[in-house]
Structure formats: structure tokens, C-alpha cells
Design an enzyme around this catalytic site. Structure first.
Site, PDB file in Angstrom:
ATOM      1  N   ASP A   1       1.041  -1.111   0.000  1.00 42.62           N
ATOM      2  CA  ASP A   1       0.109  -0.039   0.038  1.00 42.62           C
ATOM      3  C   ASP A   1       1.301   0.773  -0.206  1.00 42.62           C
ATOM      4  OD1 ASP A   1      -2.257   1.160   0.068  1.00 42.62           O
ATOM      5  OD2 ASP A   1      -2.428   1.205   1.900  1.00 42.62           O
TER       6      ASP A   1
ATOM      7  N   ASN B   1     -10.330  -2.664  -6.314  1.00 42.79           N
ATOM      8  CA  ASN B   1      -9.579  -2.033  -6.803  1.00 42.79           C
ATOM      9  C   ASN B   1     -10.168  -1.509  -8.482  1.00 42.79           C
ATOM     10  OD1 ASN B   1      -6.361  -3.035  -6.106  1.00 42.79           O
ATOM     11  ND2 ASN B   1      -7.685  -1.448  -5.280  1.00 42.79           N
TER      12      ASN B   1
ATOM     13  N   GLY C   1       0.334   5.627  -4.221  1.00 41.70           N
ATOM     14  CA  GLY C   1      -0.534   6.763  -4.849  1.00 41.70           C
ATOM     15  C   GLY C   1       0.051   7.449  -3.987  1.00 41.70           C
TER      16      GLY C   1
END
Ligand code: FPP
Length: 260
Positions: A36, A84, A39
Site C-alpha cells: 500500500d 480496485n 499513490g
């Protein structure tokens, strides 16, 4: 060959110091990772999110090599979740493109290093070119033994459980059910439960990952964002794991892991 740490870890480095703290007779057999923070890594650099995923692919290569060299037997990576698909099409396409590229480019590395590829998740929903490549690499590597790299693709723990129940119902009259029998219908049939689950970027949740299988898994959460995750972070997770007492609900520590 990813068969030893010799030559891979330079003397006098942080990594060398960490490796000395690892007890190689008590390694986790199965390490699972929720990768994770791609982004956020990109945002911190004013880059598009897709650049975070590209950098994340490089971290995958490093962790596969480090895990194999350590002697981990199963490494499961949460690469594309059932949820996702909610992301913008451009990001979804980039992710599948990266997975396709990883499979095409790394199949040689998997073969050279005796690594087996396995996929968990709902294959039917995986874009056809990736599905075809997955089938090719799974077939190619099926005889390999050093370590199994499990890619969780179009994967969700709840969806996997429902799929297993549907398979069971499809078999007609069910006379008996217990944990062991049920496990045989999951995508992870034949794999041991994860001993250690690593999550990067500091989030404290399972996000629908290996819900059944992680009942007694040790969790290790790091603030490091996935594209920055390096072998030293893996070593730290293992050292911390080895300090824990695993009791599986009992009162005595149970030794379940180790080099097999
Ligand atoms: C989570 O970060 C990461 C993903 C949804 C995808 C993981 C994919 C890769 C690491 C690259 C491809 C994989 C392989 C095996 C080659 P995020 O985007 O949710 O990060 P954020 O929470 O900071 O937005």
C-alpha cells in the site's frame, strides 16, 4: 541464483547487521504483503499515481529476490483487489499493464531461480492478455520448488469464501464440513496459512485480504510506502515476528515455522 545471502548483503551495512539478528531455523514459512502507499508516494513527488505503481513494481522484484534468498517458502502479494476496479480506468489499465509486463519479463527470472508462480483471485474477471500470460507462467514454473510467489489478482477474501461455498454446493449433498475440508475449496488450497502479514503505509486494516487464512497470522505494519520498501524492511519484519510468542489461542507458545 537467489539461493543465498552471500554476496547479496554487503558487510558493514545496515542490512548485514539486521541479517545477523535473524534466526534462520525459525523463519516464517509464508509471508503475505499488502503493498500500500503507491499513490501517496507519487503525490509526494508531484507525479501521477501510475508512477507510484511503476515504482511499486520495482519494489516487488527486490522483495521476491530477498525472500527467496532468505529461505521463505511462500510469498503472497496483494497486487489487484476486487475493489480496485473502482479506480479511474487509466489507473486500472496501468496496473494490468504492469502486471502483464512483470509476467512477461520476470518469467525468465522465475525459471532461473526455481520460483513457482501461483495466482489467487477470480480469474474470470482478469483481462484476457494477462490471464493468458498467467496461465503460461504458471505452466512454465509449476515444477519449481525454491519458493512460490502467489499473486492475489482480482482478489477479495469475502468473494473467495463465497466462491468456495458455491463450489461446495455444486458438489451436491455435503455430508461433512470442517475447517480442513473447507480450506480445500479456497483459492489457497494447498498453501499454508500466512505466518506473517506485512502492510505498508501505516494503514491498520486487512482490506479484504486472506480473511479466512489470516486467523492466527502475525501482523506487522510499517509507515514505509510500498515503493520505498526494501530488503531491510523485510528483515526488520522478520526480526520482529521472531520476537513474538505464537499461541494460536492456547497458553503455550507453538513453534510452527522454520525452514522446511
Ligand atoms: C496500493 O497503493 C497498491 C495497489 C492498489 C497495487 C499494487 C501494485 C503494484 C505494487 C504494482 C504491480 C504489481 C506487481 C506484482 C508487478 P495505493 O494506490 O492504494 O496507494 P495510496 O493508498 O497511497 O493511494
Amino acid at each position: 541464483m537467489f539461493d543465498t545471502l552471500e554476496g547479496y548483503i554487503q558487510p558493514g551495512t545496515v542490512e548485514a547487521e539486521l541479517v545477523q539478528q535473524i534466526d534462520f531455523t525459525r523463519l516464517p514459512v509464508h509471508v503475505a504483503i499488502i503493498m500500500d502507499g503507491n499513490g501517496r508516494w507519487a503525490r509526494q513527488r508531484n507525479l501521477p499515481r501510475t508512477e507510484g505503481h511503476k515504482a511499486g513494481s520495482e519494489a516487488v522484484k527486490e522483495v521476491v529476490e530477498a525472500s527467496a534468498r532468505l529461505g521463505i517458502k511462500y510469498l503472497t502479494l496483494y497486487a489487484f483487489s476486487h475493489e480496485n476496479w473502482k479506480r479511474p480506468p487509466d489507473e486500472v489499465n496501468t496496473l494490468w499493464g504492469l502486471l502483464h509486463r512483470y509476467l512477461s519479463e520476470e518469467s525468465r527470472v522465475l525459471m532461473e531461480n526455481d520460483l513457482k508462480l501461483k495466482v489467487i483471485g477470480d480469474r474470470k474477471g482478469i483481462p484476457y492478455p494477462v490471464r493468458r500470460e498467467l496461465a503460461r507462467v504458471e505452466r512454465l514454473t509449476r515444477g519449481n520448488r525454491r519458493m512460490t510467489v502467489v499473486l492475489a489478482l482480482n482478489y477479495g477474501g469475502r468473494q473467495e469464501i463465497i466462491r468456495a461455498i458455491k463450489k461446495l454446493l455444486g458438489r451436491g449433498k455435503i455430508k461433512e464440513i470442517d475447517e480442513e475440508i473447507f480450506s480445500r475449496y479456497l483459492d489457497t488450497a494447498g498453501l499454508p496459512d500466512p505466518d506473517l502479514l506485512i502492510r505498508t503505509s501505516g494503514e491498520m486494516r486487512l482490506s479484504n485480504f486472506l480473511l479466512w487464512q489470516s486467523a492466527y497470522t502475525e501482523l506487522w505494519i510499517t509507515p514505509v510506502l510500498w515503493p520505498d520498501f526494501r530488503k531491510k524492511d523485510l528483515f526488520m519484519a522478520i526480526i520482529d515476528y521472531q520476537k513474538r510468542e505464537r499461541r494460536f489461542g492456547g497458553i503455550q507458545p507453538v513453534e510452527k515455522s522454520g525452514r522446511s
